[in-house]
Design an enzyme around this catalytic site. Structure first.
Site, PDB file in Angstrom:
ATOM      1  N   LYS A  15      72.071  59.263  59.464  1.00 40.22           N
ATOM      2  CA  LYS A  15      71.966  57.449  59.597  1.00 40.22           C
ATOM      3  C   LYS A  15      73.601  57.240  59.097  1.00 40.22           C
ATOM      4  O   LYS A  15      73.911  58.117  58.115  1.00 40.22           O
ATOM      5  CB  LYS A  15      70.863  57.527  58.676  1.00 40.22           C
ATOM      6  CG  LYS A  15      70.528  56.289  57.912  1.00 40.22           C
ATOM      7  CD  LYS A  15      69.029  56.518  57.400  1.00 40.22           C
ATOM      8  CE  LYS A  15      68.804  54.922  56.826  1.00 40.22           C
ATOM      9  NZ  LYS A  15      67.641  54.855  55.614  1.00 40.22           N
TER      10      LYS A  15
ATOM     11  N   SER B 198      64.160  52.310  57.323  1.00 40.60           N
ATOM     12  CA  SER B 198      65.329  51.775  58.159  1.00 40.60           C
ATOM     13  C   SER B 198      66.091  53.316  58.751  1.00 40.60           C
ATOM     14  O   SER B 198      67.754  52.806  59.201  1.00 40.60           O
ATOM     15  CB  SER B 198      66.183  51.357  56.350  1.00 40.60           C
ATOM     16  OG  SER B 198      66.217  52.439  55.930  1.00 40.60           O
ATOM     17  N   SER B 199      65.927  53.987  58.557  1.00 36.80           N
ATOM     18  CA  SER B 199      66.171  55.149  59.698  1.00 36.80           C
ATOM     19  C   SER B 199      66.085  54.775  61.424  1.00 36.80           C
ATOM     20  O   SER B 199      65.355  56.145  61.716  1.00 36.80           O
ATOM     21  CB  SER B 199      65.534  56.832  59.115  1.00 36.80           C
ATOM     22  OG  SER B 199      65.667  56.752  58.109  1.00 36.80           O
TER      23      SER B 199
ATOM     24  N   ILE C 277      62.473  55.659  50.946  1.00 34.87           N
ATOM     25  CA  ILE C 277      61.983  55.133  49.953  1.00 34.87           C
ATOM     26  C   ILE C 277      60.834  54.180  49.669  1.00 34.87           C
ATOM     27  O   ILE C 277      60.278  54.228  48.977  1.00 34.87           O
ATOM     28  CB  ILE C 277      62.970  54.258  49.197  1.00 34.87           C
ATOM     29  CG1 ILE C 277      64.238  55.124  48.584  1.00 34.87           C
ATOM     30  CG2 ILE C 277      62.674  52.626  47.726  1.00 34.87           C
ATOM     31  CD1 ILE C 277      65.476  53.479  48.059  1.00 34.87           C
ATOM     32  N   GLY C 278      60.590  53.485  51.096  1.00 36.37           N
ATOM     33  CA  GLY C 278      59.233  53.078  50.846  1.00 36.37           C
ATOM     34  C   GLY C 278      59.175  53.081  52.384  1.00 36.37           C
ATOM     35  O   GLY C 278      57.282  52.987  52.568  1.00 36.37           O
ATOM     36  N   GLY C 279      59.411  54.010  53.258  1.00 39.14           N
ATOM     37  CA  GLY C 279      58.748  54.442  54.753  1.00 39.14           C
ATOM     38  C   GLY C 279      59.790  54.680  55.436  1.00 39.14           C
ATOM     39  O   GLY C 279      59.400  54.704  56.781  1.00 39.14           O
ATOM     40  N   SER C 280      60.786  54.159  55.471  1.00 36.71           N
ATOM     41  CA  SER C 280      62.061  54.667  56.082  1.00 36.71           C
ATOM     42  C   SER C 280      62.450  55.523  56.667  1.00 36.71           C
ATOM     43  O   SER C 280      63.104  56.016  57.945  1.00 36.71           O
ATOM     44  CB  SER C 280      63.849  54.177  55.960  1.00 36.71           C
ATOM     45  OG  SER C 280      63.443  52.217  54.842  1.00 36.71           O
TER      46      SER C 280
END
Ligand SMILES: CCCCCCCC/C=C\CCCCCCCC(=O)NCCO
Length: 590
Positions: free
Chosen positions: A151, A226-227, A247-250
């Site tokens: 990433k 976000s990945s 951090i939240g599901g990325s």
């Protein structure tokens, strides 16, 4: 008229000219300010444009290079079809050359990024490393010759880590981060850098510098984030192993939407040093680093190769716990909790079926499955927002000052980050009354910032209490692990994530409690699932949007999450491997 001051006198004329001077100074300052703003924005736009052109050029150059040095299509496809275990074995016993494997994956990655835009730029040093691998004699390292994608926010020496933000263009990193160093030490070859959404605090996939990444299974839909680039590239077959942040599901959202495996470890199990996040200081719910792969073997190999003295030496904050095969290889029957509905918005029928099918597999294998009720999901979401937006989002707005805000990020940026508190409260009121949903208000008020240190300490205590509550709930049911939907829904059209953002509860719950969570593709959306979607309950605004945006998703991948208490990564992987094997056996028999 004259005013008399102690030391000098002022007449009308002087007063007048003072007013003129003040006005002139003021308007000069104002126009200077406006001009400076316009100028800065202009400079930023130029910088973005140049960086984008450089990136496109680098990709194109790699394509041209491969035209001359590439493999034959047959040879390439044989390599690309190999599962991780076979690829590793052949690289170890020398029947495959590292350079051939690299060329195969380079060419596939360059091919798929033409339509999907998942690659930001190639890592040119890969070639040299592959050649060195092939010249090596003696004992080979476990990742010998395996190409790895990264990433864009992973620091790699000589490359920018922008996170999609113009401010960080032209800041080449002085050094590889700890994970990249360890991967290289173990023989892996970092070969591509992949795309992400601006700021990484959304599960979209677009930024003004590198543009928008699309879903490999349906280019009109998003790959999740976000990945994003990692999920997309691996899902499209252009990489076997990659690394991202969560951090939240990325890690888990793109894994679910692109149909690949991933592991979000406990934060602390592997190094998180040297990844770009603007809000690094928000350590209460910290970012995890972790692998994504085509299969569970890839994740296991990655974890085994990282949990070594080399990494423990480079980052002394990581507890020196090597990979524990005794847990991974154990066959003891377990007690596993499951849920389909997190208690905020139900998951769509396909996701529910995913969990049901995994449940059946696990039961057949001798485990005991028990329904689990997530304690107070509203509290988990509020805590998440307090912990990551507790500065009133100043870190984010500062990072984006003068930047172009990506269209896919505009609503999030405006409402969660920029809006003043009163507007957040008004929006919260709207969600509650019109949207029949009290949770956004809590999140938005949290995103207006924590007002004092004592309030902040209160948040810390609340977080500890929530974590304890979750632990006690698991203990009361004597649970070793939990399975839950990979996400609330399958991939939705590009740019629409904000309309359903509450669904992030399905993944960020495990960041809030810092439990390791893996994600495994288990099924695809069927016609039957699509029919059942008609009965999907739409009490809240988010649920309505989920139902609408989920239409037409037949054939898209569906994952299930596997979760265990902190530092039990091996247990998570064991269960994932067990289910993956059963699914493959099932497919062979049917
Ligand atoms: C309008 C109010 C909405 C309220 C309801 C939902 C709360 C969600 C809050 C915030 C949404 C955050 C979404 C996070 C996505 C993943 C980020 C990640 O993992 N980034 C890793 C970087 O390394």
């Amino acid at each position: 008229m004259k005013f008399k001051f102690s030391s000098f006198e002022v007449d009308d004329g002087m007063l007048h000219s003072a007013a003129v001077i003040t006005a002139a100074t003021f308007s000069c300052l104002m126009s200077g300010f406006v001009l400076q703003n316009i100028w800065r924005k202009y400079i930023v736009r130029q910088r973005i444009k140049r960086r984008r052109e450089e990136s496109k050029l680098s990709i194109q150059k790699m394509g041209d290079y491969l035209m001359q040095h590439g493999l034959s299509v047959d040879k390439r496809n044989i390599i690309l079809d190999m599962p991780m275990a076979e690829l590793q074995r052949k690289l170890q016993n020398g029947s495959l050359k590292a350079l051939d494997v690299l060329r195969a994956y380079q060419s596939k990655a360059i091919e798929v990024t033409k339509d999907l835009n998942c690659v930001v730029e190639p890592i040119w040093e890969a070639e040299e490393q592959a050649i060195a691998c092939d010249f090596m004699t003696g004992k080979k390292s476990p990742l010998h010759g395996i190409p790895v994608s990264l990433k864009e926010n992973y620091h790699v020496q000589g490359y920018d880590s922008t996170g999609g933000m113009a401010k960080f263009i032209d800041c080449p990193q002085p050094d590889d981060n700890v994970i990249v160093k360890t991967l290289k030490e173990q023989g892996a070859i970092p070969f591509m850098r992949t795309n992400l959404p601006q700021t990484m605090m959304v599960y979209e996939s677009s930024n003004p510098i590198y543009g928008e990444t699309r879903n490999p299974h349906d280019p009109k839909r998003g790959p999740g984030g976000s990945s994003s680039g990692e999920g997309c590239l691996i899902g499209a077959g252009g990489s076997v192993l990659g690394f991202g942040t969560d951090i939240g599901g990325s890690l888990r959202i793109p894994a679910h939407m692109c149909g690949v495996c991933c592991l979000k470890p406990t934060v602390g199990r592997i190094s998180t040093e040297g990844t770009h996040e603007v809000h690094k200081g928000a350590t209460l719910v910290p970012g995890a680093t972790g692998p994504l792969s085509r299969d569970v073997d890839g994740l296991v190999l990655a974890m085994k190769s990282l949990l070594v003295s080399h990494m423990f030496e480079l980052d002394r904050s990581v507890p020196p716990i090597p990979f524990r095969p005794e847990i991974y290889e154990d066959h003891r029957p377990l007690r596993i909790g499951y849920f389909h509905d997190i208690g905020y918005m139900p998951s769509v029928p396909a996701c529910e079926r995913g969990v049901r099918e995994v449940r059946e597999i696990l039961e057949k294998n001798g485990h005991t499955l028990i329904e689990f009720k997530v304690p107070r999901v509203d509290k988990a979401l509020e805590l998440f927002a307090q912990c990551v937006f507790g500065d009133g989002c100043k870190t984010f707005t500062d990072a984006l000052k003068y930047d172009v805000v990506d269209p896919s990020f505009k609503l999030t940026y405006f409402l969660i980050h920029q809006a003043p508190e009163w507007l957040k409260r008004v929006a919260g009121f709207f969600y509650r009354t019109v949207g029949h949903d009290p949770i956004p208000k809590k999140v938005l008020v949290a995103a207006a910032g924590i007002k004092s240190v004592s309030k902040w300490w209160g948040v810390v205590e609340d977080l500890q209490a929530y974590r304890k509550k979750f632990e006690m709930e698991m203990r009361a049911n004597k649970l070793d692990a939990i399975i839950s939907p990979g996400f609330a829904y399958a991939a939705i059209p590009l740019g629409k994530a904000f309309l359903t953002v509450g669904a992030v509860a399905y993944t960020n719950l495990y960041n809030v409690i810092n439990y390791p969570a893996g994600s495994l593709p288990v099924t695809k959306v069927t016609e039957e699932d699509e029919k059942l979607l008609e009965n999907y309950p739409t009490k809240t605004l988010y649920a309505k949007n989920i139902k609408k945006l989920s239409k037409g998703s037949v054939g898209l991948p569906i994952n299930v999450q596997f979760v265990a208490p902190p530092y039990q990564e091996e247990l998570v992987l064991r269960l994932m491997k067990e289910v993956e094997t059963s699914i493959k056996l099932g497919e062979r028999h049917s």
